[in-house]
Scaffold this active site. Structure first.
Site, PDB file in Angstrom:
ATOM      1  N   GLU A 103       0.796  -1.220   0.000  1.00 16.69           N
ATOM      2  CA  GLU A 103       0.000   0.000   0.000  1.00 16.69           C
ATOM      3  C   GLU A 103       0.832   1.275   0.000  1.00 16.69           C
ATOM      4  O   GLU A 103       0.440   2.286  -0.585  1.00 16.69           O
ATOM      5  CB  GLU A 103      -0.981  -0.005   1.170  1.00 16.69           C
ATOM      6  CG  GLU A 103      -2.134  -1.005   1.023  1.00 16.69           C
ATOM      7  CD  GLU A 103      -1.755  -2.451   1.256  1.00 16.69           C
ATOM      8  OE1 GLU A 103      -0.616  -2.704   1.725  1.00 16.69           O
ATOM      9  OE2 GLU A 103      -2.562  -3.351   0.982  1.00 16.69           O
ATOM     10  N   HIS A 146     -11.797  -5.695   8.201  1.00 20.36           N
ATOM     11  CA  HIS A 146     -12.602  -5.474   6.999  1.00 20.36           C
ATOM     12  C   HIS A 146     -13.828  -4.614   7.272  1.00 20.36           C
ATOM     13  O   HIS A 146     -14.711  -4.529   6.423  1.00 20.36           O
ATOM     14  CB  HIS A 146     -13.054  -6.816   6.403  1.00 20.36           C
ATOM     15  CG  HIS A 146     -11.955  -7.627   5.797  1.00 20.36           C
ATOM     16  ND1 HIS A 146     -11.007  -8.258   6.546  1.00 20.36           N
ATOM     17  CD2 HIS A 146     -11.640  -7.897   4.501  1.00 20.36           C
ATOM     18  CE1 HIS A 146     -10.170  -8.896   5.734  1.00 20.36           C
ATOM     19  NE2 HIS A 146     -10.525  -8.684   4.503  1.00 20.36           N
TER      20      HIS A 146
HETATM   21  C1  LIG Z   1      -2.042  -5.055   4.032  1.00 18.65           C
HETATM   22  C2  LIG Z   1      -3.072  -5.814   3.289  1.00 18.65           C
HETATM   23  N1  LIG Z   1      -3.415  -5.445   2.046  1.00 18.65           N
HETATM   24  C3  LIG Z   1      -4.355  -6.108   1.352  1.00 18.65           C
HETATM   25  C4  LIG Z   1      -4.997  -7.190   1.896  1.00 18.65           C
HETATM   26  C5  LIG Z   1      -6.102  -7.900   1.112  1.00 18.65           C
HETATM   27  N2  LIG Z   1      -5.650  -9.244   0.721  1.00 18.65           N
HETATM   28  C6  LIG Z   1      -5.951 -10.319   1.453  1.00 18.65           C
HETATM   29  S1  LIG Z   1      -5.212 -11.708   0.881  1.00 18.65           S
HETATM   30  C7  LIG Z   1      -4.472 -10.868  -0.384  1.00 18.65           C
HETATM   31  C8  LIG Z   1      -3.571 -11.594  -1.331  1.00 18.65           C
HETATM   32  C9  LIG Z   1      -2.473 -12.286  -0.605  1.00 18.65           C
HETATM   33  O1  LIG Z   1      -1.709 -13.056  -1.499  1.00 18.65           O
HETATM   34  P1  LIG Z   1      -0.541 -13.992  -1.001  1.00 18.65           P
HETATM   35  O2  LIG Z   1       0.376 -13.220  -0.110  1.00 18.65           O
HETATM   36  O3  LIG Z   1       0.069 -14.616  -2.206  1.00 18.65           O
HETATM   37  O4  LIG Z   1      -1.216 -15.095  -0.099  1.00 18.65           O
HETATM   38  P2  LIG Z   1      -2.329 -16.169  -0.502  1.00 18.65           P
HETATM   39  O5  LIG Z   1      -3.641 -15.518  -0.230  1.00 18.65           O
HETATM   40  O6  LIG Z   1      -2.130 -16.520  -1.913  1.00 18.65           O
HETATM   41  O7  LIG Z   1      -2.128 -17.308   0.413  1.00 18.65           O
HETATM   42  C10 LIG Z   1      -4.829  -9.524  -0.341  1.00 18.65           C
HETATM   43  C11 LIG Z   1      -4.399  -8.508  -1.325  1.00 18.65           C
HETATM   44  C12 LIG Z   1      -4.619  -7.555   3.206  1.00 18.65           C
HETATM   45  N3  LIG Z   1      -5.191  -8.601   3.821  1.00 18.65           N
HETATM   46  N4  LIG Z   1      -3.666  -6.873   3.864  1.00 18.65           N
END
Ligand SMILES: Cc1ncc(C[n+]2csc(CCOP(=O)(O)OP(=O)(O)O)c2C)c(N)n1
Ligand SMILES: Cc1ncc(C[n+]2csc(CCOP(=O)(O)OP(=O)(O)O)c2C)c(N)n1
Ligand SMILES: [Mg+2]
Ligand SMILES: [Mg+2]
Lengths: 326, 430, 326, 430
Positions: free
Chosen positions: C62, C131
């Site tokens: 972010e 959320h």
């Molecule tokens: C700081 C933050 N930004 C955005 C999100 C929204 N979000 C939740 S999961 C995700 C993707 C995460 O991807 P990854 O790190 O590859 O983990 P995966 O879900 O594939 O296990 C996002 C953008 C969040 N939880 N926290």
């Protein structure tokens, strides 16, 4: 009674030293706190005496500093971390709000968070940008944090000891332009709760509630007012969140008037909050609205303008005048 | 990658490591309990048999400027050796110009210190020792390139045509920098460590979106400056992640001056900083930061790479902060005079002077002339400083928004009224 | 007049589309805004129509998102970035407060910052932690930012257009649990200033000031009160900072009572600020203190408790009762 | 480092790169203007002559699990090849145990999806496809080791003795996880991406400060889980910087499941993620994340390294998110069924079953028994879920602080009074 005359800076240093001696789970870290003793020398000499396993220099990254403090707290340590200046706490803001403040609630007490974040705050030292801010209101809006600000050497000592002893996270604001104020400190344990509002002068005309670096200004205003035959009741809030509102409300019920003094911008601030709450609790006693003498809703100005920006004796007296004109 | 240790290729995928160096946790976390039996335990776990390379360690790195993999052209003694990968047309004019730049910049930098000591400035941030890193990289830019500084880049400012006097305002507390960053293509100083990296990347993404890259003469690139300490901040990482993701035409220029206030390089990293680039898949290289020709050549190459669409590139300029962190700092509390002394031998200006003199490319008149210019600049700098007027209270409310808000206008009006009233009271005495 | 019936989500999508069509310097980015169209589909279809050079997926970071938006703004672009959920804006907090909000002031106008940060905010959707937050008060305490919150499809459309057209940074809060509310939107340009307080219902008994997702609750409360013979004057603040206080003060001067409704915790909040300011400006008109119906000063609770946490029709009416009991 | 491409040494300083691969900006930033003349410009700048290695590019990486440098032991077909550097005593009990773990975990994970579809849960975050990465790494831990999960680690939770039913609370909206993280040595789920990294490092620093490292049987280590997308966040970087600086006994375990919601790996990085470790000077290695034996062996090695004082270590488990990001997600909008299908052939459970069956290490009775157990677990999981009672309002105010504040107590009292009053009004009807 163990009374010694100390600067506010030295009182903090002594509090750290005493806490570290008492409990070897107390560890201190941050940027430049080791050999240098911190840019304000608050940790001066501690690394030499306690060693690098009790006090160490962190890499230059504030989220890392607060994050590792959280992990160490989970492991049973009581970290006291230093943020070098008020304007540099924001890289750690996410870690503070999303984790530090919420972990005890999230785990319903399985994790305790005895972490102290020390922040030199406020203006008046002629510094460049980001070195004179008063970010306390942000932290007051975060549930789960204790937010306190000391204003004199004695409180500095005892409030820091209390913060370190506290099992909840404490954001500990230090009035940087008061670091060299000197006063007698009784370092013997008192058992007193220092996270409370303290009435410093009695008065009938108007109540002044303030904290941190503005306290000496408020006291000076009270003196000047006295010369004009007006008596101001000055209260040092000390703990901003949770806030000990009782003494303020009790005072306002007598004086009928309140001026809140703070260096922070006024919009959505702790000053606004005090105004709102006192009005709720002492509505019929108020002869005038609660007035706020605060920073303007602007970025902190270049240093040559800070005298105008910061609450001054005259601005406080002018506000008192205004409350009296209602 | 070829294993010739003379090679100074930009490291894309790391460089080989000699087997002799052994990781020593103690060196990294002094005071933290160590396991005497660590090696034994590893051996018990049956993994010692494998020849896993140990990480390179930073220890002792500070004491020398001749780190491996370091690109240099002009030796501390003033001997020039062209570099095959980073060609540079070393004309006498070029070298004299760089010499002049460095002398002038050093001169007003010293004046900044003096002005602070005399109470004319609240603070000064000296660049002493970093002239080559700043002038070399600054002069590598084309006019349309954009630079994003941290807070010590007075030398880069100079190369962007920023009048040194315009730096004074922020240190005297009257503004936050008086140059127009958009016009000078030199951003304002950034004090919150690391913030400038994602911003520079965004700007460079804009250069790319505008189509201002390629072999065209209007092609552009950006360069962002930060220190060794800054590399630990999340923002530097995010800048590099975004830079790589968008192939942004941006050079990440790290002035490794060995210290972040009182924290030596080892506080931040175990391995040389230029290796960071590997992690993101773009070239990282280290240059002798006290060698203005090498810095110029390498930065030109890097900016060209970016300009032609092959960005980003990271450069670590290996240099040294000869003075205190700022005028508020007392380095005797944390570093030895020895170290500073050994770096004095590597002075960035002296070697250029030696080169010019030895090769008969400049005479005493030239050196004297530069000195005169420097003194004139310093005098103008000082005169301007003491004449700077404090701003009026209007400045406090000005441009908080581009169009003034009613809420703030009311606050301003109230304040002005209060001040006026107070002036009246003054007159009759309170 | 071009009137169409749109959900709030679709109104935002239409605003983005119209702005992008009008000005090719408008670019949109954030996490998952491209192919996916955002987790709430606010950017649905835009990448297909405008291409990846106008709307792209950022890496997951972010501070990087806001930082690159700043750089693009310096380059003449008008970035509209999406923060996926309210609770994820904090990693960008430092970039917002230290740079985005201050650059125009710092450079005295040499840099303009036409950046919009879109944030779906508030509770009521049964989500997991982080959320359902209402972080608007933090941003109201930061000088240099405009902070607005829309509450219905028509405002959503026009306020987003106005935000994108604005040369100052706008933190644009979208009431996520109202994304599927439908209403008629006139998408023809009106020239109206939407960053103003708007009176939705006239009344004599008490003024209700609110914004974002609580507006429909406030309106429902007004209806319920009407059935009991009480008329509430409901005001949608729309712009939280700078705040258009005039209509609120004017209303309070008539009703003598004010209840501020917000989902955010109350301590050091925008609700407190409104209470403080209105009390200052309408002191003699107030028959009761300004009351705040807000979230509690706790972390947002597990979803099954959110109905209790969020300002409800009954809590609003109870507060009105209380103001009447003074 | 030796250049034998068969070597799967942990990469300390990067690995060699073949000359053939050429950086292609287009692949990285589709849609952003490209310079047709980039190569020409470089050549004009006179730098093409040098053999600078180009960065490796991620393109096409997702479609295959046989990436270079990837450590594997059990092939997708169920063939076992011991690995010289990561020895593992592969007993039939071990493999049967891992099989059972994975089947049970997958079973309750599927039940989580079903419960969400039926409105019993607000959300479920499926782990489908990542069973080997989670069970392999989870089973590598010793009881005193500490794990810090992200939000998808139900399999790791299982290995820490967390009852799966205790995961339900947060997805049903009644709490934020019902296990005791201190007792289970398994942190609560961390939703804000990246926050867990510096926290885990702090905990590991504490293990080191406590002297709980070494060859002693009480020695400890920590492991922190995060995704491929998470690697872009500043916090992951700062975690690694601090981990390296303090030689913290922490394993950075990245489950690269190829997607961050709708963003493919290329959105975050140009080069394989395990290379990140290079930048900080500790080992980084990639393991076949669908090979439970390889994950177990590599993680055991890594934890031992950390435990004996040689931390940190980074592991990239190369795996695949077979299901949607969460039950709220619709992956058909952004990825092709083809890709998912090709990964189905690499299923982490099937290969273990094949190995057990083919080598006669388990019979039908065993497989049936595990299925029965799995169904029983799922039934218990479901039954527990639907019986979970919503919390009372007291929960809202409980443990905001360890000792209740008067201010909050007043708010709570006021709220309770209001509720009581409201109950009264209810009775008489409003
Ligand atoms: C700081 C933050 N930004 C955005 C999100 C929204 N979000 C939740 S999961 C995700 C993707 C995460 O991807 P990854 O790190 O590859 O983990 P995966 O879900 O594939 O296990 C996002 C953008 C969040 N939880 N926290
Ligand atoms: C976010 C942040 N944290 C802390 C500081 C205080 N600070 C100012 S300079 C400095 C050290 C920077 O070191 P380095 O990046 O090496 O740059 P140098 O000063 O050596 O040029 C620190 C800690 C800051 N300005 N910003
Ligand atoms: Mg440095
Ligand atoms: Mg992923």
């Amino acid at each position: 009674m163990t009374e010694i005359k100390l600067t506010l800076a030295k009182a903090l240093n002594t509090a750290l030293r005493d806490a570290m001696e008492l409990d070897d789970k107390v560890v201190v870290f941050g940027e430049d706190v080791g050999k240098l003793g911190g840019v304000f020398r608050i940790t001066d000499g501690l690394q030499k005496d306690f060693g690098e396993h009790r006090i160490w220099d962190s890499p230059l990254a504030e989220s890392g500093i607060v994050g590792t403090a959280i992990g160490l707290a989970m492991r049973g340590y009581r970290p006291v971390v230093e943020i070098q200046f008020d304007g540099f706490v924001f890289p750690a803001f996410d870690m503070i709000i999303s984790q530090l403040a919420k972990l005890t609630f999230r785990s319903q007490g399985a994790w305790k968070m005895p972490v102290v974040i020390r922040i030199p705050f406020g203006g008046g030292i002629g510094a460049v940008e980001h070195h004179s801010e008063s970010p306390e209101s942000f932290f007051c809006h975060i549930a789960g944090l204790k937010v306190v600000a000391c204003s004199n050497p004695s409180d500095a000592y005892h409030m820091l000891r209390q913060a370190i002893a506290c099992d909840d996270p404490v954001v500990f604001f230090e009035p940087k332009r008061r670091y060299y104020d000197k006063a007698v400190v009784d370092v013997s344990a008192t058992g007193e709760d220092y996270f409370t509002s303290k009435t410093l002068t009695q008065g009938q005309t108007c109540t002044i509630a303030s904290y941190g670096p503005s306290m000496p200004v408020a006291l000076a205003a009270a003196e000047a007012a006295a010369a004009e035959g007006r008596s101001l009741e000055v209260i040092d809030l000390r703990s901003l969140s949770p806030l000990d509102l009782g003494p303020v409300v009790e005072s306002v019920k007598r004086t009928g008037r309140l001026v809140v003094v703070s260096e922070a911008p006024r919009e959505s601030s702790i000053s606004s909050d005090i105004a709102a709450r006192v009005t709720e609790e002492a509505f019929y006693s108020l002869a005038a609205p609660v007035l706020r003498v605060a920073g303007f809703d602007t970025p902190y100005p270049p240093a040559k303008l800070e005298e105008e920006y910061l609450p001054s004796l005259d601005r406080i007296l002018e506000a008192v005048d205004r409350t009296l004109s209602y | 990658m070829n294993s010739d240790s003379q090679s100074t290729e930009p490291v894309m995928t790391g460089s080989e490591d000699s087997a002799g160096k052994v990781a020593d946790g103690d060196a990294l976390s002094p005071g933290h309990p160590q396991t005497a039996g660590a090696a034994a335990a590893r051996s018990a776990a049956g993994t010692t048999g494998s020849n896993r390379p140990a990480p390179e360690i930073m220890r002792g790195l500070r004491a020398t400027a001749s780190a491996p993999d370091q690109i240099s052209i002009l030796s501390p003694e003033g001997e020039l050796t062209a570099h095959p990968d980073y060609p540079l047309d070393v004309t006498p004019e070029l070298v004299r110009g760089l010499y002049r730049d460095m002398v002038l910049v050093r001169r007003f930098d010293r004046e900044g210190n003096a002005l602070q000591r005399q109470g004319q400035l609240g603070l000064w941030v000296p660049l002493l020792g970093q002239e080559a890193a700043q002038i070399g990289s600054g002069r590598a830019m084309r006019p349309r390139d954009m630079a994003f500084p941290s807070y010590r880049e007075h030398g880069v400012a100079w190369t962007r045509g920023v009048d040194p006097v315009d730096i004074l305002g922020m240190f005297r507390g009257i503004d936050h920098g008086s140059w127009n960053p958009a016009e000078k293509r030199f951003g304002q100083y950034t004090i919150v460590i690391g913030n400038q990296a994602p911003i520079a990347v965004g700007y460079a993404m804009g250069q790319r979106l505008d189509g201002a890259i390629g072999d065209d003469e209007n092609a552009e690139a950006s360069i962002v400056y930060f220190g060794d300490g800054a590399t630990s901040e999340g923002d530097i990482h995010e800048g590099m992640v975004f830079g790589a993701a968008f192939s942004a035409p941006v050079v990440f220029f790290c002035q490794n001056n060995q210290w972040a206030i009182s924290a030596p390089l080892e506080t931040q990293t175990r391995v040389p900083l230029y290796r960071r680039a590997n992690a993101y898949g773009f070239p990282g290289l280290r240059v002798d930061g006290n060698d203005v020709l090498a810095v110029l050549a390498v930065t030109k190459w890097a900016l060209d790479e970016c300009r032609t669409g092959n960005g980003p590139v990271m450069i670590e300029a290996f240099t040294y902060r000869m003075d205190a962190h700022t005028t508020s700092d007392d380095p005797t509390r944390y570093r030895l005079a020895d170290e500073t002394e050994s770096w004095r031998l590597l002075d960035p200006i002296e070697r250029v002077k030696a080169y010019l003199a030895r090769n008969g490319l400049a005479d005493a008149a030239f050196f004297d002339q530069v000195q005169v210019e420097a003194d004139e600049l310093a005098a103008r700098f000082r005169a301007h400083c003491v004449e700077l007027e404090p701003p009026t209270s209007e400045r406090m409310f000005s441009r908080v928004y581009t169009d003034p808000s009613a809420q703030l206008a009311a606050q301003q009006a109230e304040h002005e009224e209060y001040q006026a009233g107070f002036a009246d009271t003054e007159a009759v005495s309170r």
